[in-house]
Design an enzyme around this catalytic site. Structure first.
Site, PDB file in Angstrom:
ATOM      1  N   TYR A   1      47.584  35.875  51.298  1.00 65.01           N
ATOM      2  CA  TYR A   1      47.331  35.884  50.012  1.00 65.01           C
ATOM      3  C   TYR A   1      47.498  34.407  50.132  1.00 65.01           C
ATOM      4  CZ  TYR A   1      49.490  35.677  45.392  1.00 65.01           C
ATOM      5  OH  TYR A   1      50.043  35.723  44.160  1.00 65.01           O
TER       6      TYR A   1
ATOM      7  N   GLY B   1      43.082  43.711  35.824  1.00 57.41           N
ATOM      8  CA  GLY B   1      44.583  44.249  35.940  1.00 57.41           C
ATOM      9  C   GLY B   1      45.070  44.193  34.710  1.00 57.41           C
TER      10      GLY B   1
ATOM     11  N   SER C   1      50.048  45.856  33.769  1.00 60.61           N
ATOM     12  CA  SER C   1      50.993  45.927  34.758  1.00 60.61           C
ATOM     13  C   SER C   1      50.963  44.151  34.073  1.00 60.61           C
ATOM     14  CB  SER C   1      51.167  46.262  35.718  1.00 60.61           C
ATOM     15  OG  SER C   1      52.244  45.458  36.227  1.00 60.61           O
ATOM     16  N   GLY C   2      52.522  44.619  34.743  1.00 62.48           N
ATOM     17  CA  GLY C   2      52.871  42.662  34.433  1.00 62.48           C
ATOM     18  C   GLY C   2      51.926  41.586  33.527  1.00 62.48           C
TER      19      GLY C   2
HETATM   20  N1  LIG Z   1      54.262  37.216  40.124  1.00 69.03           N
HETATM   21  C1  LIG Z   1      54.110  36.408  40.707  1.00 69.03           C
HETATM   22  O1  LIG Z   1      55.532  35.355  40.872  1.00 69.03           O
HETATM   23  C2  LIG Z   1      53.108  34.825  40.733  1.00 69.03           C
HETATM   24  C3  LIG Z   1      53.069  33.853  40.964  1.00 69.03           C
HETATM   25  C4  LIG Z   1      51.661  33.930  40.913  1.00 69.03           C
HETATM   26  C5  LIG Z   1      50.714  33.977  40.909  1.00 69.03           C
HETATM   27  N2  LIG Z   1      50.874  35.036  40.341  1.00 69.03           N
HETATM   28  C6  LIG Z   1      49.433  35.683  40.278  1.00 69.03           C
HETATM   29  O2  LIG Z   1      49.151  36.315  39.037  1.00 69.03           O
HETATM   30  C7  LIG Z   1      48.633  38.139  38.800  1.00 69.03           C
HETATM   31  C8  LIG Z   1      48.929  38.703  38.363  1.00 69.03           C
HETATM   32  O3  LIG Z   1      50.438  39.695  38.802  1.00 69.03           O
HETATM   33  P1  LIG Z   1      51.172  39.731  37.985  1.00 69.03           P
HETATM   34  O4  LIG Z   1      52.533  39.210  39.303  1.00 69.03           O
HETATM   35  O5  LIG Z   1      51.461  40.416  36.903  1.00 69.03           O
HETATM   36  O6  LIG Z   1      51.269  41.247  39.417  1.00 69.03           O
HETATM   37  P2  LIG Z   1      51.267  42.976  39.085  1.00 69.03           P
HETATM   38  O7  LIG Z   1      52.294  42.995  38.253  1.00 69.03           O
HETATM   39  O8  LIG Z   1      51.080  43.356  40.536  1.00 69.03           O
HETATM   40  O9  LIG Z   1      50.088  43.104  38.044  1.00 69.03           O
HETATM   41  C9  LIG Z   1      49.124  43.089  39.875  1.00 69.03           C
HETATM   42  C10 LIG Z   1      47.554  44.033  38.941  1.00 69.03           C
HETATM   43  O10 LIG Z   1      46.242  43.710  39.522  1.00 69.03           O
HETATM   44  C11 LIG Z   1      45.685  45.093  39.676  1.00 69.03           C
HETATM   45  N3  LIG Z   1      45.494  45.218  40.381  1.00 69.03           N
HETATM   46  C12 LIG Z   1      45.205  44.835  41.911  1.00 69.03           C
HETATM   47  N4  LIG Z   1      44.667  45.324  42.896  1.00 69.03           N
HETATM   48  C13 LIG Z   1      43.409  45.901  41.965  1.00 69.03           C
HETATM   49  C14 LIG Z   1      42.070  46.095  42.128  1.00 69.03           C
HETATM   50  N5  LIG Z   1      41.757  46.628  43.347  1.00 69.03           N
HETATM   51  N6  LIG Z   1      40.877  46.676  41.333  1.00 69.03           N
HETATM   52  C15 LIG Z   1      41.625  46.403  39.833  1.00 69.03           C
HETATM   53  N7  LIG Z   1      42.974  45.914  39.644  1.00 69.03           N
HETATM   54  C16 LIG Z   1      43.663  45.424  40.343  1.00 69.03           C
HETATM   55  C17 LIG Z   1      46.533  45.922  39.153  1.00 69.03           C
HETATM   56  O11 LIG Z   1      46.569  47.359  39.029  1.00 69.03           O
HETATM   57  P3  LIG Z   1      47.068  48.288  39.597  1.00 69.03           P
HETATM   58  O12 LIG Z   1      48.716  48.934  38.991  1.00 69.03           O
HETATM   59  O13 LIG Z   1      47.197  49.957  39.899  1.00 69.03           O
HETATM   60  O14 LIG Z   1      47.989  48.328  41.265  1.00 69.03           O
HETATM   61  C18 LIG Z   1      48.038  45.157  38.358  1.00 69.03           C
HETATM   62  O15 LIG Z   1      47.444  45.856  37.239  1.00 69.03           O
HETATM   63  C19 LIG Z   1      47.931  37.498  40.298  1.00 69.03           C
HETATM   64  O16 LIG Z   1      46.827  37.103  40.587  1.00 69.03           O
HETATM   65  C20 LIG Z   1      49.116  37.340  40.544  1.00 69.03           C
HETATM   66  O17 LIG Z   1      48.070  36.786  42.248  1.00 69.03           O
HETATM   67  C21 LIG Z   1      51.920  35.864  40.257  1.00 69.03           C
END
Ligand SMILES: NC(=O)c1ccc[n+]([C@@H]2O[C@H](COP(=O)([O-])OP(=O)(O)OC[C@H]3O[C@@H](n4cnc5c(N)ncnc54)[C@H](OP(=O)(O)O)[C@@H]3O)[C@@H](O)[C@H]2O)c1
Length: 282
Positions: free
Chosen positions: A164, A13, A16-17
């Site tokens: 989730y 992933g 992004s993010g």
């Molecule tokens: N943001 C928060 O507040 C928060 C809080 C607790 C935990 N987390 C965890 O932090 C981690 C990072 O998330 P983020 O917040 O940075 O979110 P994000 O910006 O939505 O990034 C998620 C990444 O995962 C990729 N992804 C999703 N489905 C996929 C698949 N089938 N195969 C390969 N890659 C895939 C996305 O690719 P695409 O862009 O192509 O969709 C994106 O690059 C996640 O595990 C999330 O559960 C986040």
């Protein structure tokens, strides 16, 4: 000279993010970073952005964590090209209000967040050895999670919290079980909660739905770089080189749920994951 010169890292992933922020930090310490992304366009855009100002050793490799063939072919390419993986950050995450399924028919949050990473990690563990580190990005949401063994794909009574939190509890249980299995090889496995971070989490990639809410919440949330700190810390810091099987928040060991510490539950989930993927890491 960086502290990660000569090391190979893989971040899932990565476009992004927090994934992108993690790539940036690891590459700036000298690591070569393989960016696992599912979309060629989003991957290339992120790669171009990361190479705008700094020279970084980055390689984009496509893989959809919701598709076993794609994961196996990604792992085969990595094994063909590289001899050792020093860092694997399982960061990719998916959340959606509606029930969707992966190519193999798994409920998508469980299928991508846990099973996809389970298959990837067990495939790649062959290239890991003494000093290698695996970091699973979990979430505090695991605390309200249960593993629904009687209906793992949530065909009845689906809701986003149930899905989730199940997937994120699975991240913590997998961390604990895998840590025990890989201890003799000198590989550490830890997980973390990043906190509330303004990313693209929950934003529909096709329609953009959810973007406005994310934008509105931005002032109250951490930036991706701040949110990625604990994962980067676990992947690199000397102080945690011998710690394994733990859950961290703000770069410190933190309390995870009672369920997440149940070794029988962790074993049962591991056995189910092996069955679903046809995979055995040992
Ligand atoms: N943001 C928060 O507040 C928060 C809080 C607790 C935990 N987390 C965890 O932090 C981690 C990072 O998330 P983020 O917040 O940075 O979110 P994000 O910006 O939505 O990034 C998620 C990444 O995962 C990729 N992804 C999703 N489905 C996929 C698949 N089938 N195969 C390969 N890659 C895939 C996305 O690719 P695409 O862009 O192509 O969709 C994106 O690059 C996640 O595990 C999330 O559960 C986040």
């Amino acid at each position: 000279m960086g502290s990660l010169d000569g090391k190979l890292a893989i971040v899932t992933g990565a476009n992004s993010g927090m994934g992108m922020a993690t790539v940036e930090a690891l590459a700036d310490e000298g690591a070569k970073v393989v960016m696992l992304c599912r979309s060629e366009k989003r991957g290339k855009d992120a790669l171009a952005k990361l190479l705008e100002k700094n020279e970084r050793q980055l390689e984009l490799m496509l893989c959809d964590l919701g598709d076993f063939d794609s994961i196996r072919s990604f792992a085969a390419k990595v094994k063909e090209k590289y001899k050792k993986i020093d860092i694997l950050v399982n960061n990719a995450g998916f959340i959606a209000l509606d029930r969707q399924v992966t190519k193999e028919g798994l409920e998508m949050q469980f299928g991508i967040n846990h099973i996809g990473h389970f298959l990837l990690t067990t495939e790649l563990a062959e290239l890991m050895g003494e000093g290698s580190r695996i970091v699973n990005v979990a979430s505090g949401a695991h605390k309200v999670g249960k593993i629904h063994f009687d209906d793992i794909n949530l065909t009845k009574g689906f809701n986003v919290v149930k899905a989730y939190s199940q997937s994120k509890l699975a991240n913590v249980l997998f961390t604990r079980e895998l840590a025990g299995r890989l201890r003799d090889k000198g590989i550490t496995v830890n997980c973390c909660h990043p906190g509330a971070v303004a990313t693209n989490m929950g934003v529909n990639r096709e329609t953009g739905f959810g973007k406005t809410i994310t934008r509105m919440l931005r002032p109250f949330f951490q930036t991706p770089a701040q949110g990625a700190r604990t994962a980067i810390f676990l992947a690199t810091d000397e102080s945690v080189k011998d710690i394994s099987g733990e859950y961290f928040y703000k770069c410190k060991p933190a309390k995870s749920s009672k369920r997440s510490k149940d070794p029988e539950l962790a074993k049962k989930l591991y056995a189910l994951s092996e069955k679903l993927t046809g995979r055995n890491a040992e």
